[in-house]
Design a protein around this motif. Structure first.
Motif, PDB file in Angstrom:
ATOM      1  N   ALA A 310       0.818  -1.215   0.000  1.00 42.21           N
ATOM      2  CA  ALA A 310       0.000   0.000   0.000  1.00 42.21           C
ATOM      3  C   ALA A 310       0.854   1.268   0.000  1.00 42.21           C
ATOM      4  CB  ALA A 310      -0.942  -0.006   1.201  1.00 42.21           C
ATOM      5  N   GLU A 311       1.971   1.259   0.736  1.00 44.27           N
ATOM      6  CA  GLU A 311       2.800   2.456   0.805  1.00 44.27           C
ATOM      7  C   GLU A 311       3.404   2.802  -0.550  1.00 44.27           C
ATOM      8  OE1 GLU A 311       4.272   5.837   2.405  1.00 44.27           O
ATOM      9  OE2 GLU A 311       2.820   4.420   3.270  1.00 44.27           O
ATOM     10  N   LEU A 317       0.830   7.421  -6.376  1.00 43.59           N
ATOM     11  CA  LEU A 317      -0.307   8.285  -6.652  1.00 43.59           C
ATOM     12  C   LEU A 317      -0.007   9.735  -6.276  1.00 43.59           C
ATOM     13  CD1 LEU A 317      -3.345   6.052  -5.605  1.00 43.59           C
ATOM     14  CD2 LEU A 317      -2.297   6.352  -7.858  1.00 43.59           C
ATOM     15  N   ARG A 318       0.729   9.952  -5.216  1.00 44.04           N
ATOM     16  CA  ARG A 318       1.110  11.325  -4.856  1.00 44.04           C
ATOM     17  C   ARG A 318       1.999  11.940  -5.944  1.00 44.04           C
ATOM     18  NH1 ARG A 318       2.592  11.255   1.631  1.00 44.04           N
ATOM     19  NH2 ARG A 318       0.447  10.963   2.397  1.00 44.04           N
ATOM     20  N   HIS A 319       2.836  11.104  -6.497  1.00 43.01           N
ATOM     21  CA  HIS A 319       3.684  11.591  -7.588  1.00 43.01           C
ATOM     22  C   HIS A 319       2.836  11.961  -8.796  1.00 43.01           C
ATOM     23  CE1 HIS A 319       7.036  11.976 -10.347  1.00 43.01           C
ATOM     24  NE2 HIS A 319       6.520  10.999 -11.121  1.00 43.01           N
ATOM     25  N   ALA A 320       1.842  11.142  -9.097  1.00 42.61           N
ATOM     26  CA  ALA A 320       0.973  11.436 -10.238  1.00 42.61           C
ATOM     27  C   ALA A 320       0.180  12.717 -10.010  1.00 42.61           C
ATOM     28  CB  ALA A 320       0.034  10.265 -10.479  1.00 42.61           C
ATOM     29  N   ILE A 321      -0.334  12.924  -8.798  1.00 41.59           N
ATOM     30  CA  ILE A 321      -1.100  14.139  -8.489  1.00 41.59           C
ATOM     31  C   ILE A 321      -0.193  15.367  -8.563  1.00 41.59           C
ATOM     32  CG2 ILE A 321      -2.393  15.330  -6.681  1.00 41.59           C
ATOM     33  CD1 ILE A 321      -3.376  12.572  -5.750  1.00 41.59           C
ATOM     34  N   LEU A 338      -6.274  -7.756  -6.881  1.00 47.61           N
ATOM     35  CA  LEU A 338      -6.688  -7.802  -5.480  1.00 47.61           C
ATOM     36  C   LEU A 338      -6.439  -6.451  -4.843  1.00 47.61           C
ATOM     37  CD1 LEU A 338      -6.323 -10.600  -2.925  1.00 47.61           C
ATOM     38  CD2 LEU A 338      -5.339  -8.388  -2.332  1.00 47.61           C
ATOM     39  N   LEU A 339      -7.423  -5.978  -4.073  1.00 46.72           N
ATOM     40  CA  LEU A 339      -7.332  -4.697  -3.391  1.00 46.72           C
ATOM     41  C   LEU A 339      -7.930  -4.866  -2.007  1.00 46.72           C
ATOM     42  CD1 LEU A 339      -6.630  -1.627  -3.824  1.00 46.72           C
ATOM     43  CD2 LEU A 339      -9.058  -1.314  -4.370  1.00 46.72           C
ATOM     44  N   ASP A 340      -7.104  -4.675  -0.962  1.00 56.03           N
ATOM     45  CA  ASP A 340      -7.611  -4.885   0.382  1.00 56.03           C
ATOM     46  C   ASP A 340      -7.886  -3.542   1.063  1.00 56.03           C
ATOM     47  OD1 ASP A 340      -5.178  -3.867   1.011  1.00 56.03           O
ATOM     48  OD2 ASP A 340      -4.518  -5.545   2.251  1.00 56.03           O
ATOM     49  N   ALA A 341      -8.153  -3.578   2.369  1.00 61.02           N
ATOM     50  CA  ALA A 341      -8.511  -2.354   3.100  1.00 61.02           C
ATOM     51  C   ALA A 341      -7.393  -1.322   3.062  1.00 61.02           C
ATOM     52  CB  ALA A 341      -8.851  -2.711   4.548  1.00 61.02           C
ATOM     53  N   ALA A 342      -6.146  -1.786   3.110  1.00 57.06           N
ATOM     54  CA  ALA A 342      -5.021  -0.850   3.041  1.00 57.06           C
ATOM     55  C   ALA A 342      -5.000  -0.137   1.703  1.00 57.06           C
ATOM     56  CB  ALA A 342      -3.706  -1.591   3.275  1.00 57.06           C
ATOM     57  N   VAL A 346      -5.534   3.947   0.743  1.00 63.60           N
ATOM     58  CA  VAL A 346      -4.642   4.730  -0.112  1.00 63.60           C
ATOM     59  C   VAL A 346      -5.435   5.486  -1.165  1.00 63.60           C
ATOM     60  CG1 VAL A 346      -2.810   4.577  -1.836  1.00 63.60           C
ATOM     61  CG2 VAL A 346      -2.641   3.273   0.287  1.00 63.60           C
ATOM     62  N   LEU A 347      -6.445   4.845  -1.782  1.00 62.46           N
ATOM     63  CA  LEU A 347      -7.251   5.517  -2.799  1.00 62.46           C
ATOM     64  C   LEU A 347      -8.059   6.663  -2.182  1.00 62.46           C
ATOM     65  CD1 LEU A 347      -8.543   2.476  -4.905  1.00 62.46           C
ATOM     66  CD2 LEU A 347      -6.688   4.067  -5.450  1.00 62.46           C
ATOM     67  N   VAL A 348      -8.601   6.438  -0.987  1.00 64.51           N
ATOM     68  CA  VAL A 348      -9.340   7.521  -0.307  1.00 64.51           C
ATOM     69  C   VAL A 348      -8.408   8.691  -0.017  1.00 64.51           C
ATOM     70  CG1 VAL A 348     -10.588   8.152   1.801  1.00 64.51           C
ATOM     71  CG2 VAL A 348     -11.060   5.968   0.661  1.00 64.51           C
TER      72      VAL A 348
END
Length: 384
Positions: A310-311, A317-321, A338-342, A346-348
């Motif tokens: 997740a990290e 994603l921070r780099h993309a933003i 697969l995408l879990d709670a972590a 990250v997406l939120v």
């Protein structure tokens, strides 16, 4: 006709004694045939009964020849008397001696009784008759030799091959098979039936096992190894996680996904597509590749997103933003099985960061499994 007349005619049937002490049944049978030919029905019945009674000792002597073959003498005598009645009813003086015909008829009836009524297991008629002959010969020779005769000695006496004697002996075991409920020892001991194998219920599972074995080969190596460790090695999820170097929660999710796919594949004619990552770099199970394409900052995510990765996704994603400026950031999830709670966290977080930076953020290409997760976590409004 009066009873006195019938009685008088009955006494007219000859019953002379031969030199060997036996009744001359042939003469009595001839007299019966002559008188019964033109006699009324009532008198014919009386004459038939008189001849039958006269021949009963003869039938008894024939029945006693078959003693010691597994049937009581009383039952054999009843069968012999039935054969005698048939011989009397079918007797025709023009065909020869009555006693010769009666011997054949009575003996045939007794043999038929042994063949059809006394065998516990069906055996061909040839072997039934041969078994009777071998059994009788064995009884006679045992008495003569004061020991049990060999198969060769019985074959020589009956003028048959030794193999035929052995076949008859083996077949004779089917005459009176032992009960499966017979005890093997004293009271309370096991029964013979306990030695016979029971129905193997696992036979019904053969098709399923073969099908599962084929489906397992369609899974990635990691999933196959995890299933083997869990169900064949009886390992716990914590032990599997320690061996594979991933979290226990990740192991739980991977096992659930693999088992769900196996169940669906077992119930369908065509196995569904495996949505897991069939191949991925060993050192980088998840990666984010950011590029600009047509006025959009495209962040392609490849691999499984869980607590361990997740990290890396957060940084990507921070780099993309940060690159976007006034452009839209499009996160491509087509390569995420697969995408879990972590990963959801990250997406939120990325959506919040994009909102603060006044950057438009969108999600695309989510696989059905991931799409279902996004739909229940409030991120479905970002999907296109």
């Amino acid at each position: 006709m009066s009873r006195d007349v019938i009685g008088a005619r009955q006494q007219d049937l000859p019953g002379q004694k031969t030199s060997d002490g036996l009744d001359d049944l042939d003469a009595a049978a001839l007299a019966y045939a002559e008188r019964a030919q033109d006699a009324p029905e009532s008198e014919r019945a009386a004459l038939r009964e008189q001849l039958t009674r006269l021949c009963l000792p003869f039938a008894g002597r024939l029945a006693r020849r078959y003693r010691g073959r597994g049937e009581t003498l009383e039952d054999i005598e009843q069968v012999a008397r039935l054969g005698l009645v048939k011989a009397v009813d079918r007797y025709d003086p023009e065909r020869g001696s009555f006693t010769a015909y009666a011997v054949i008829t009575i003996s045939g009836e007794i043999k038929r009784h042994f063949r059809d009524k006394t065998w516990g297991v069906h055996v061909p008629r040839r072997l039934q008759d041969l078994s009777l002959e071998v059994g009788h010969a064995m009884m006679v020779m045992t008495s003569m030799l004061s020991r049990t005769p060999t198969a060769a000695e019985i074959a020589e006496r009956l003028h048959i091959e030794v193999g035929s004697v052995l076949e008859a002996m083996e077949s004779s075991a089917g005459y009176a098979p032992s009960s499966l409920n017979a005890p093997m020892g004293g009271e309370g001991a096991a029964e013979f039936g306990d030695l016979i194998g029971d129905v193997d219920n696992d036979l019904e599972l053969v098709d399923d096992k073969v099908t599962v074995a084929d489906l397992l080969m369609r899974l990635p190596a990691r999933e196959r190894r995890m299933l083997a460790l869990r169900f064949y090695g009886n390992r716990t999820q914590a032990e599997i996680a320690a061996e594979l170097g991933i979290s226990q929660m990740h192991v739980s999710r991977l096992l659930t996904r693999a088992l769900t796919w196996l169940r669906e594949a077992m119930l369908s004619d065509v196995p569904p597509r495996w949505e897991g990552a069939e191949s991925r770099p060993e050192r980088s199970p998840m990666e984010v590749v950011t590029t600009r394409e047509g006025g959009v900052v495209l962040a392609r995510v490849r691999g499984e997103v869980d607590r361990d990765t997740a990290e890396r996704l957060r940084l990507g994603l921070r780099h993309a933003i940060g690159m976007a400026g006034d452009e839209t950031v499009l996160i491509d999830l087509s390569g995420v099985p697969l995408l879990d709670a972590a990963g959801i966290a990250v997406l939120v977080d990325a959506a919040s960061a994009a909102s603060v930076a006044e950057v438009k953020l969108r999600l695309s290409g989510a696989q059905p499994y991931v799409s279902g997760i996004l739909a229940v976590t409030g991120l479905s409004n970002l999907m296109i």
